[in-house]
Design an enzyme around this catalytic site. Structure first.
Site, PDB file in Angstrom:
ATOM      1  CG  LEU A 175      -1.837  -1.240   1.354  1.00  0.00           C
ATOM      2  CD1 LEU A 175      -2.873  -1.017   2.447  1.00  0.00           C
ATOM      3  CD2 LEU A 175      -2.510  -1.592   0.039  1.00  0.00           C
ATOM      4  NE  ARG A 222       1.823  13.544  11.026  1.00  0.00           N
ATOM      5  CZ  ARG A 222       1.978  12.482  11.827  1.00  0.00           C
ATOM      6  NH1 ARG A 222       1.155  11.458  11.703  1.00  0.00           N
ATOM      7  NH2 ARG A 222       2.942  12.453  12.709  1.00  0.00           N
ATOM      8  CE1 TYR A 272      32.572  17.670 -20.147  1.00  0.00           C
ATOM      9  CE2 TYR A 272      32.659  19.508 -18.611  1.00  0.00           C
ATOM     10  CZ  TYR A 272      31.992  18.800 -19.593  1.00  0.00           C
ATOM     11  OH  TYR A 272      30.751  19.218 -20.017  1.00  0.00           O
TER      12      TYR A 272
END
Length: 463
Positions: A17, A24, A380
């Site tokens: 479930l 809350r 990079y």
């Protein structure tokens, strides 16, 4: 790590479930997608179902949180979720899964996606009760403070007579400390047959899953309870409860590792992930954080304030303090990764050392190579990543920048402060820096000039 139990004699399925709104939590992230030990609450519930040997898993979700359904289907595949809309109680939620299990012949357990500590071993006794002849088995616990929980009304021998929700309980029933976790197991046909008769004549006007117990008694079916520790069935409905569940999980896992032979001088400061693997004989110092995907071999030492994620640490390796291992880091036996060194997607060979202030990204470091302080793998170019490979026994001088793609050969050296843009052959020395020039007496003259300027300024300020 996923707990599991023995192979079941009868087919098993799980209905999880996950349709609660989680208001809350006060978070844009759906409640069941929050994490404990780096794993979502829903994934932990699925882990428990798989650990129980459930061959079918159906997740009941709400229309308000499509992300939950997407996450469940990504994990389990298509046709594994059903929507409860509108939400009319737990019994109604389980009924939403009836069609998805229409062709299933076996036992079904109902669990909750917001109970991260309810693992397979915690749930397994329910299937043992079913196997011994019980028609409906419920997981209960004894609460230190039962307020807010459904109460279990028992007859001698742990026979369950009925479950009474808090809002429907009289004063006598409210004194009962045996409480309902919500987890329930039964044969598939029995479960859905009972649910079909559940009504909503109660204080909340909802269809309660718990009502199947009373209906089972009316049909002369047997019901029983298996009890679990309260901490193992606690739910998460707020950020505070999420933190509390995290603390319980972390404490249990730390204790388990220490029992297995892992040394932790200050265990309460160590943060583990759901799949962290640490072998006996390893040492984990203070304030170490493990993200997902880390394994640490025997004899390795992870020194204080280090952060590891997606990394493999070999036997006898020394990591930190203040080291960062990112995904793809493979640290070989007896290798050293020191303070303020970051390693990402690099295989570091046995006995190699990068002791301080370096970035190693994409590539490899050979056995017994030495990486000087301030070394950078420049991996990079703003568009693509490239690899740097340092050979066995190579020596990289301090403050070197290795511009990928590049290879420094076995036994080769680079001079301190060099920018290496071309491959260096085995055994060679590569230098790439401007020639030093020396101006005799320049520093002395410079200081004298500056002092004279300072004196003149002070003299002017006194006029």
């Amino acid at each position: 790590m996923t707990d599991s139990v023995s192979t079941p004699a009868r087919p098993r399925a799980a209905v999880i479930l996950a349709a609660g709104q989680g208001t809350r939590m006060k978070s844009p992230t759906p409640k069941v997608l929050h994490k404990v030990a780096g794993r979502t609450l829903m994934d932990l519930a699925i882990d428990a179902a798989e650990g129980l040997g459930c061959e079918r898993i159906v997740v009941v979700v709400g229309a308000h949180s499509p992300q939950v359904g997407e996450a469940a289907r990504k994990r389990l595949g298509p046709n594994t979720t059903v929507i409860q809309d509108p939400p009319l109680g737990t019994g109604h939620a389980v009924l939403a899964a009836r069609e998805g299990l229409a062709d299933f012949d076996g036992d079904v357990v109902v669990t909750y996606a917001d109970c991260p500590l309810t693992t397979a071993p915690v749930i397994a006794p329910l299937f043992e009760l079913i196997a011994s002849g019980t028609d409906v088995a419920v997981l209960g616990f004894e609460a230190a403070n039962p307020t807010g929980y459904g109460r279990l009304v028992l007859a001698p021998g742990q026979v369950l007579l009925r479950i009474v929700e808090e809002k429907d309980a009289d004063l006598v029933t409210k004194q009962v400390k045996h409480c309902n976790s919500g987890v329930l197991a039964a044969d598939r046909a029995t479960l859905f047959s009972l649910l079909a008769d559940v009504g909503n004549d109660n204080a909340k006007g909802e269809y309660y899953l718990t009502d199947v117990v009373g209906l089972a008694h009316e049909r002369k079916l047997t019901t029983a309870v298996a009890f679990a520790p309260e901490a193992s069935v606690q739910g998460v409905n707020s950020q505070a409860e999420l933190a509390a569940a995290e603390a319980v999980w972390q404490g249990a896992r730390r204790r388990a590792l220490m029992v297995e032979g892992v040394t932790m001088p200050a265990p309460d400061t160590v943060h583990l992930s759901w799949d962290t693997q640490v072998s006996a004989g390893a040492v984990i110092e203070q304030f170490v954080v493990f993200g997902p995907g880390v394994s640490v071999a025997s004899g390795a030492v992870i020194r204080a304030f280090s952060h590891l994620e997606g990394a493999v640490v070999g036997e006898g390796a020394l990591i930190g303090p203040y080291a960062r291992l990112r995904p793809g880091a493979e640290i070989g036996p007896e290798a050293h990764i020191g303070n303020f060194v970051e390693v990402k997607k690099v295989k570091v060979g046995a006995g190699a050392k990068a002791n301080h202030l370096s970035y190693l990204g994409d590539g490899s470091v050979g056995e017994k190579a030495n990486i000087g302080a301030g070394t950078i793998f420049c991996n990079y170019d703003g568009f693509e990543k490239f690899e740097t490979h340092v050979g066995k026994g190579a020596f990289i001088g301090s403050n070197s920048a290795l511009v990928a793609p590049v290879r420094v050969g076995d036994g080769a050296m680079t001079g301190s402060g060099s920018v290496i843009t071309k491959d260096v052959e085995d055994g060679a020395l590569a230098l790439s820096r401007a020639e030093q020039t020396t101006k005799a007496g320049w520093a002395t003259k410079f200081r004298a000039l500056k002092q004279a300027q300072k004196d003149a300024k002070m003299k002017d300020s006194k006029k």
